[in-house]
Structure formats: C-alpha cells, structure tokens
Design an enzyme around this catalytic site. Structure first.
Site, PDB file in Angstrom:
ATOM      1  N   LYS A  95      16.636 -14.393  23.577  1.00  0.00           N
ATOM      2  CA  LYS A  95      17.695 -13.450  23.237  1.00  0.00           C
ATOM      3  C   LYS A  95      17.169 -12.013  23.231  1.00  0.00           C
ATOM      4  O   LYS A  95      17.891 -11.078  23.578  1.00  0.00           O
ATOM      5  CB  LYS A  95      18.321 -13.841  21.903  1.00  0.00           C
ATOM      6  CG  LYS A  95      19.226 -15.064  22.086  1.00  0.00           C
ATOM      7  CD  LYS A  95      18.992 -16.128  21.076  1.00  0.00           C
ATOM      8  CE  LYS A  95      19.954 -17.288  21.282  1.00  0.00           C
ATOM      9  NZ  LYS A  95      19.949 -18.196  20.117  1.00  0.00           N
ATOM     10  N   ASP A 145      13.419 -19.649  21.591  1.00  0.00           N
ATOM     11  CA  ASP A 145      14.854 -19.377  21.686  1.00  0.00           C
ATOM     12  C   ASP A 145      15.154 -17.925  21.294  1.00  0.00           C
ATOM     13  O   ASP A 145      15.872 -17.210  21.987  1.00  0.00           O
ATOM     14  CB  ASP A 145      15.619 -20.346  20.770  1.00  0.00           C
ATOM     15  CG  ASP A 145      17.110 -20.072  20.773  1.00  0.00           C
ATOM     16  OD1 ASP A 145      17.750 -20.329  21.814  1.00  0.00           O
ATOM     17  OD2 ASP A 145      17.634 -19.572  19.761  1.00  0.00           O
ATOM     18  N   VAL A 203      23.833 -14.948  23.611  1.00  0.00           N
ATOM     19  CA  VAL A 203      23.318 -14.317  22.389  1.00  0.00           C
ATOM     20  C   VAL A 203      24.425 -14.304  21.345  1.00  0.00           C
ATOM     21  O   VAL A 203      25.492 -13.740  21.587  1.00  0.00           O
ATOM     22  CB  VAL A 203      22.856 -12.864  22.638  1.00  0.00           C
ATOM     23  CG1 VAL A 203      22.232 -12.272  21.378  1.00  0.00           C
ATOM     24  CG2 VAL A 203      21.879 -12.793  23.793  1.00  0.00           C
ATOM     25  N   GLY A 258      26.298 -16.770  20.160  1.00  0.00           N
ATOM     26  CA  GLY A 258      27.403 -17.739  20.260  1.00  0.00           C
ATOM     27  C   GLY A 258      28.728 -17.022  20.413  1.00  0.00           C
ATOM     28  O   GLY A 258      28.927 -16.287  21.374  1.00  0.00           O
TER      29      GLY A 258
END
Lengths: 339, 339
Positions: B225, B221, B152, B154
């Site tokens: 998260k 995506d 989550v 990066g």
C-alpha cells in the site's frame, strides 16, 4: 481567469498569497492563469483590469485602512453587490466575515454574481445557512458553478470526501464534530477538571474563541455545517431553521464526569439522520469521533460499506484558503479550462 | 458498458451483486448500463455477449465448482489473459487473489487488457507492488484508463481522498496503518496483555488473519500500500523493493508495555517521507492514528494546510466492491459516458 474577492480578512489574504505563490504551477499543470481583478473590504475596493498584487493590497490596507488605498485603482464604495455585477470577473470569491444574524449582504453578493453569469466560491457560511436550497437553484438556473468547500472543515476536504463516499454507495447517516472551539472547551473541561466559564475565558484569551462566542457555544456554527452537508451530500433541501439545536453554554462539569464514568467523552455532535440536530452527546472513549483539542471529525455511515471517519483542523486562514484553491480548480475543470 | 471480471472470490461476487442491485440507479443517474459479459475463476470461465446474471454464476459455482458450469456459456480454460484479449469487453476487473510472490499472471491479465484497448480496474495488489510504474505507463501508452481504489483501504476511498488533499496543496508526508490484521494483533496484545503467538492464533481462528499470515505480519501487505500511495499520490515511481520493511512477527510483549509507559501505543506504520518504510512505531495515545481493533488509518501531512486523517475498515468484500463501483463510474465519466 479573472477573480474578484469580496472581503479582505485572513482567508482572503491567505488565498491571494497562495494564488501568487502557485501562479507558475497552476499554469504549467492546469493551464490556468488567474488574475486578481478586484478586492473589496468593508469600506472600499481596489479594481484593476491588469491585475492586483498581494503586496500592493497589503501595503494599502496597512497605510490607509482599506484596500481602496491602492494607488490608481481605489474605489470608495460599500456596495459590493454593485461592484460584482459591474466588474468583468469570471469568478467571485465571497470571503466576507460570516455573520449568521445578517446574511443579507452576502446573499446579495452571490446573487449579483449568479445573475451576471459569474461563477462563485463562498467561504462565508451565512448565506448557505439561511438560503442554501435557493442559492443552489439560482446558480443552476443561471448556468454558473457554485462551490463552498471551505465552509465545512476548513482545509479538510469534508464535502468532497463525503460526496466521494456517497458515489457507488449511499450515505445513511452523518455524525460529526463541526466546531473546534466547543470541542476544545469540552476537552479541556474533562482533561483538567475545570468548569465551563473558566475554560471559555481561557479560550477567548488564547484567541481560540471569539470575543462573542455565541455562534460557537450555542451550536449555531455547527448547525450551519449540518445544513450544508444535508444539502450537498444527501440532497436534502434544508436551512438553519430545520436543525434542532442545543449548545453547551453553561454546561455543568458533572455531565462530563458522569459521561466519563460510563466510559464516554461528551462532545457537541451535529447529526444528519432522520432529523437534523446539534446537541451534546456521549461518544465512547477511543471512538474515531473522540478527537482531542480543537480538531473536527466527521463519521459517515454507508449503506453497503462500513463507517468512514475524516479528522482534521476545522479552521485556519491558510487551511481554508487551500479549500478555495481546490474549488477554483474544480470550476476550472468543469468549465473545460476556458477563459 | 461490457465488463469482464477476472476472479470469483468475495470481492468479485460482491461487485457482481452490487452491479445488479444498482442497475436501474446507474442508468437513471449516470446513463450507464453495465453488462457482465465474462467471468473467470481458476479453472474456467463463463462468457456471454448477452450478459451473465449473479444467480446463474452462483448456482454454477455451487453445483460444479466453477463458473464454467453456467449452461451454454462455459469455457474450460486457465488462460485468463487470452480470454481477456479475445473478449469484446470495454473494461476488465482484475479481482483474482493477490499473491505477492507470484504477481506474474495478474500482470499478464492487465497487460492483455491494455494491449487490446480495454480499461482496467485492479483490486489485486500484487501487480502494483511488483510493477506499478510500468503498469501506469503501459495503460497511458495504450490510451486506456487504469484504476485501483480497492487496493488501499478497502471501501475507504483513501487514494481519492489523498489526491483530493494534494490538489491545491502539497502532500509532504504520509503515515498510516494499512493492515487491519496487524493492528488487531497489536491492539489485542496491549488491551488484554497477551503475547504475540496467542493473539495470532486467535486471529487465525476468528478468520481475521489468513492461515498463512506472513504477508500481514511481515509487513509486506502494508508495504504494498505504501508503494501504491507513493506512485499515485506523490508521483514517485516505486516498487516493493524500494520499501524498507520490518514486520511484527514474534514481537515481544515488553515493547508494547514500554511504549504504554511512555504514553504511546505501538502500531505498524507505513511511511512515505524521505524514504519508504514499514515498521513498528510508537503513536501517542489519543492521536488520530491511534485506532483500535482492525481499523485502518492514514494521516496526510500537507505543506500549506494541517494534517488530515482518514479512518475506516481496510478490508471486506462488500466494502472493496464499492471501490470497484467508484472506479467504474470514474472511468465512465472520464471516457465521457461512451459505449
């Protein structure tokens, strides 16, 4: 864990309330059972080995003007440092009002705690602005924990987030809006086309600014936070004298309008780069640092990774009290849940 | 500490580079001397008890198409789980490509690590989306550490910051922009008045979006998260099936224009409130969540304190590699710096 609180302002009272409200959760989740064994204000103290309640303190303050009015536990003294040294607390919360020009008393309070083996949490910025490297060293020398999360960003965990970002990477630069009052003034001047004095007066009337707004508008409050971040996050031993400070007092509206013509908003930016500084700077409209009203924001530039910005309210009694609670839990975990 | 890396994509390579670059700092500051004892890609592996260098791996991959080309240490296998179970690593980094539709292999890899007493770090979101509560339980049952910071945000330490905010307070609601590609598309549609298909094509050409952009534009995506945050920060056992998902595929430009007339920007928002959801929502212009381009942002609403927003780039190999490094240090500290 026995706690002594110095000061009985908004933050101290919110913290004492929070401590009571979370009593059972703290015990269940952390094995921590905090006991408030002392509180002092500017004219006296209440000290009790068996613990003080939020209600009795509030009632005493309201009826007698001091927490020393708590029946059976009042101590008439103005020497907080002596009380701290003599009490049997495990941890001291220094939450007396921050007065940049006279940090002496709060420094003495913290020193008294450290010298007598007590951990300390400071929400008072003054001792850090004046002598942070020395305070850190003294705590380490005495083998006690020292935390101060509430001094930067109020309830927004700026210091811990910045340290978290620094782990596994390197913080190369910090820029931020560290003072909500000045951000409110600059934002209002721009959005409503008003001049500095008009907005300042409004901010004082609304309670956003102190009656003596010097620490805010002259950039001293922001500079203090620059000092704390430089020491804590970048490991640079600095005090307030190392920060080049320019505030926004009397800032002409034209500077804001010129910035807007260039697609920028004027903000009071604290910066830790080659040097430490606080000054009005232009920030592109829509930049993560371009936050409205009285919000605070901080952007960390990292060596390997890209910029990270944290935004939150920078002040408020309840918010800052949650920071003290985090510090308390940190210390509890570091000392291994003893006492 | 012996490390086995599954996958040899951008994140894995960046992490291996970072590990070498920080070798001496890690030892000096943390007493940690990591050794890379194995790496596998989709067709083979390199395994060496004495350690593998970034250079030899890169050279082998370039000349032979697989890390198995490393002279003397190549293993031709596609069974990563077996390699993991049999190797003598202390920690496994699961960095194989995230494919939401087929999480099976990465789940097997993590299970193999847990069952054989190895700590694990996953930058692969698929196993968490599909089975996070079970994976957390399995790690705990086997007494090993499991981290996934890079899944989550990066390099932006979203998970740790959110947990930090939750300490001493309670997170009541989370809203955020968790996918950079869709934020870029919506931002570009608004700022340049283009339609969805035109911007999507441009995003693919520029490499901002995958050739098959379904996971991004259909909201999957972002939903992943949401699942990870719900489990990790709010302690709510959820999988991707619990998230109500609406993406932005084919979104008509009129919706963006109508939002703008109301003073809002349309964003793809992941939300953890009463329910878990991902859907296009309007955000006031200037709100901390109103971030441009491909930035990510998350706003945490707290019970005692006010909202806190964290903004950063959500992806990038180097950024995500710094998250893996933080996870590695976390595990190192939790296990007390052993081995």
């Amino acid at each position: 864990m026995r706690i002594f609180v110095v000061g009985y302002g908004v933050v101290a009272r919110s913290f004492i309330d929070l401590l009571e409200a979370q009593q059972s959760v703290l015990y269940q989740q952390q094995g921590l059972s905090p006991r408030l064994v002392g509180v002092c204000d500017s004219t006296g103290a209440a000290v009790s080995e068996r613990g003080l309640s939020a209600d009795e303190l509030r009632a005493a303050k309201e009826s007698t003007g001091t927490v020393a009015g708590v029946a059976g536990h009042g101590v008439r003294t103005v020497d907080a440092a002596q009380l701290i040294a003599e009490c049997d607390a495990d941890i001291v919360v220094e939450a007396s009002p921050s007065q940049m020009s006279t940090p002496g008393r709060s420094i003495e309070n913290l020193k008294a705690a450290f010298r007598t083996g007590k951990h300390a949490i400071s929400v008072n910025k003054a001792p850090l602005a004046a002598a942070m490297p020395a305070m850190l060293e003294l705590a380490e020398f005495n083998g006690v924990q020292f935390r101060f999360s509430g001094t930067v960003g109020g309830g927004t965990p700026v210091l811990n987030v910045a340290r978290e970002c620094a782990r596994g990477d390197e913080v190369t630069m910090v820029r931020g809006i560290f003072n909500g009052t000045t951000n409110f003034i600059l934002w209002k001047m721009h959005s409503e086309g008003l001049d500095f004095d008009t907005v300042l007066k409004e901010a004082i009337d609304l309670g956003y600014a102190e009656t003596d707004p010097s620490a805010d508008i002259d950039g001293v409050d922001a500079a203090t936070k620059v000092v704390i971040l430089a020491n804590y996050v970048l490991g640079r031993p600095a005090t307030i004298g190392d920060v080049k400070v320019e505030g926004i007092r009397g800032l002409p509206r034209e500077r804001i309008e010129e910035a807007a013509q260039r697609g920028n908003h004027l903000k009071l930016i604290g910066e830790i780069g080659e040097a430490l500084s606080v000054a009005p700077q232009e920030v592109p409209i829509g930049d993560p640092l371009d936050v409205p009203a009285s919000l605070n924001a901080i952007t960390l530039s990292l060596k390997a990774s890209s910029d990270i910005t944290l935004i939150g309210r920078g002040a408020g009694g309840i918010e800052t009290a949650t920071s003290v609670m985090r510090d308390l839990l940190d210390i509890w975990n570091v000392i291994g849940g003893r006492s």
